[in-house]
Design an enzyme around this catalytic site. Sequence first.
Site, PDB file in Angstrom:
ATOM      1  N   HIS A 124       0.875  -1.181   0.000  1.00 33.10           N
ATOM      2  CA  HIS A 124       0.000   0.000   0.000  1.00 33.10           C
ATOM      3  C   HIS A 124       0.910   1.229   0.000  1.00 33.10           C
ATOM      4  CE1 HIS A 124      -2.868   2.875   1.829  1.00 33.10           C
ATOM      5  NE2 HIS A 124      -3.833   2.041   1.484  1.00 33.10           N
TER       6      HIS A 124
ATOM      7  N   ASP B 185       2.940  -4.657   8.216  1.00 29.28           N
ATOM      8  CA  ASP B 185       1.718  -3.878   8.045  1.00 29.28           C
ATOM      9  C   ASP B 185       0.549  -4.862   8.118  1.00 29.28           C
ATOM     10  OD1 ASP B 185      -0.552  -2.805   6.923  1.00 29.28           O
ATOM     11  OD2 ASP B 185       0.458  -1.899   5.203  1.00 29.28           O
TER      12      ASP B 185
ATOM     13  N   GLN C   5      -4.619  -5.477   6.940  1.00 24.13           N
ATOM     14  CA  GLN C   5      -5.606  -6.399   6.375  1.00 24.13           C
ATOM     15  C   GLN C   5      -5.569  -7.772   7.040  1.00 24.13           C
ATOM     16  OE1 GLN C   5      -7.858  -5.454   4.291  1.00 24.13           O
ATOM     17  NE2 GLN C   5      -7.025  -3.463   3.705  1.00 24.13           N
TER      18      GLN C   5
ATOM     19  N   LYS D 101     -10.795  -1.006  10.081  1.00 27.26           N
ATOM     20  CA  LYS D 101     -10.846  -2.173   9.190  1.00 27.26           C
ATOM     21  C   LYS D 101     -11.165  -3.450   9.963  1.00 27.26           C
ATOM     22  CE  LYS D 101      -7.377  -0.212   6.069  1.00 27.26           C
ATOM     23  NZ  LYS D 101      -8.086   0.122   4.845  1.00 27.26           N
TER      24      LYS D 101
ATOM     25  N   CYS E 211      -4.685   2.233  -3.769  1.00 24.53           N
ATOM     26  CA  CYS E 211      -3.461   2.771  -3.130  1.00 24.53           C
ATOM     27  C   CYS E 211      -2.271   1.849  -3.347  1.00 24.53           C
ATOM     28  CB  CYS E 211      -3.663   3.013  -1.636  1.00 24.53           C
ATOM     29  SG  CYS E 211      -4.794   4.334  -1.276  1.00 24.53           S
TER      30      CYS E 211
HETATM   31  N1  PLP Z   1      -1.766  -0.881   4.600  1.00 19.52           N
HETATM   32  C1  PLP Z   1      -2.689  -1.644   3.998  1.00 19.52           C
HETATM   33  C2  PLP Z   1      -2.320  -3.017   3.540  1.00 19.52           C
HETATM   34  C3  PLP Z   1      -3.974  -1.138   3.817  1.00 19.52           C
HETATM   35  O1  PLP Z   1      -4.902  -1.899   3.214  1.00 19.52           O
HETATM   36  C4  PLP Z   1      -4.280   0.163   4.263  1.00 19.52           C
HETATM   37  C5  PLP Z   1      -5.604   0.740   4.025  1.00 19.52           C
HETATM   38  O2  PLP Z   1      -6.273   0.415   3.072  1.00 19.52           O
HETATM   39  C6  PLP Z   1      -3.285   0.889   4.924  1.00 19.52           C
HETATM   40  C7  PLP Z   1      -2.037   0.338   5.061  1.00 19.52           C
HETATM   41  C8  PLP Z   1      -3.551   2.249   5.472  1.00 19.52           C
HETATM   42  O3  PLP Z   1      -4.483   2.170   6.504  1.00 19.52           O
HETATM   43  P1  PLP Z   1      -5.106   3.479   7.145  1.00 19.52           P
HETATM   44  O4  PLP Z   1      -5.625   4.302   6.006  1.00 19.52           O
HETATM   45  O5  PLP Z   1      -6.182   2.973   8.046  1.00 19.52           O
HETATM   46  O6  PLP Z   1      -4.009   4.177   7.876  1.00 19.52           O
END
Ligand code: PLP
Length: 405
Positions: free
Chosen positions: A122, A199, A202, A225, A363
Amino acid sequence: MFDVEKIRNDFPILASKVNGKNLVYFDNAATTQKPRRVIDALVKYYSEQNSNVHRGVHFLSDKATTLYENSRKTIAEFINAGKPEELIFVRGTTEAINLVAYSYGMENINSGDEIMVSTLEHHSNIVPWQILCQKKNAVLKVIPINDDGELDMDAFKKLLNSKTKIVSVNHISNSLGTVNPAAEIIKLSHDAGAVVFIDGAQSVQHLKVDVRELDADFYAFSGHKMYGPTGIGILYGKEKLLDSMRPYQSGGDMIKNVSFELTTYNELPYKFEAGTPDISGAIVLSEAVRYINSIGLDNISRHEHELLEYGTAKLREIEGFRLYGNAKNKASVISFLLEGIHPYDTGTILDKMGIAVRTGLHCTEPLMKRFGIPGTVRASIAMYNTKSELDSLFEGVKKAKRMLT
Ligand code: PLP
């Protein structure tokens, strides 16, 4: 044991109509819907418990502080952290990555060092490291993937070397659903002397995460999420690493003593929680954790896998359906294109039928570039989705194809 209709009744929004049709919500990787008890906990907080934390001697301040710290304990148990102090309340995964890139990175990365991410990341797990590399004259390395959307582990092993200082990868890809071999990545990285950031945006809502078993140095996720509120998330870090790091932001709560000559910093976790935090979010996040625990991650995972297989097999029947992400170990995401049709057009027609999917880059622009596509249509599955909703998606996609070709 697992009663999806009962679960659906816990989520008020799932009874909504969209464009006159029953809402079919398949945008769970972007954000999940909230169960009533999470919504009620938020109302209860502002109706009965609201006060600032760590500051007052009065009844409400004490109550809010206890709830806030109890929530940290509940979430620490949820991911099996060694101590609640290893959990920092942040805005979400994005802030967690920025915190570590800034605080750990600024102190520990030097010219010529290497930081490794993967093609699956992401933007939140690319850009903070890229900025750090630019500032420190370090090098960003990228783990490639194969055509199924799996990390190329041989290439990873070749890229790892004594200059690798940080490896930061997702546990589950938001665009393809690939479940990455986090434990193996951590082990190999540690052997090379690198620290690892996982990270988990998900993952914690789909599979049981044990940060100690994984031996992750840092692990992050977002409340919204995982059936919790927006504006709150968790950075887990090993105590010795967090202890060695400088504060990311400064102000109230993160200090021990302040004078114009010298300021000393508070202990963990407060050192990283400057200013008034998202108190309601932090408290209510533990209600989301209790909700997930009450259903059971094993049950959730089994149900979601069944749906993933059912939905994928069904959609494959459609001529011109192209699936992106075919990993052997995969969770909850069906990312696809219809030949010759822009994902945005498919998504717009699905919306008219009350079906919420995400279209576009998700993203993950470098990942889409890797496949040479303008994005995908992404249906992402949560515990409350059903086979009949996947049937609706199937009918919707067939209709979109008829209308657009
Ligand atoms: N990393 C992953 C794999 C994500 O799917 C997302 C959000 O879609 C993020 C990071 C960023 O999360 P947040 O926008 O809640 O900070």
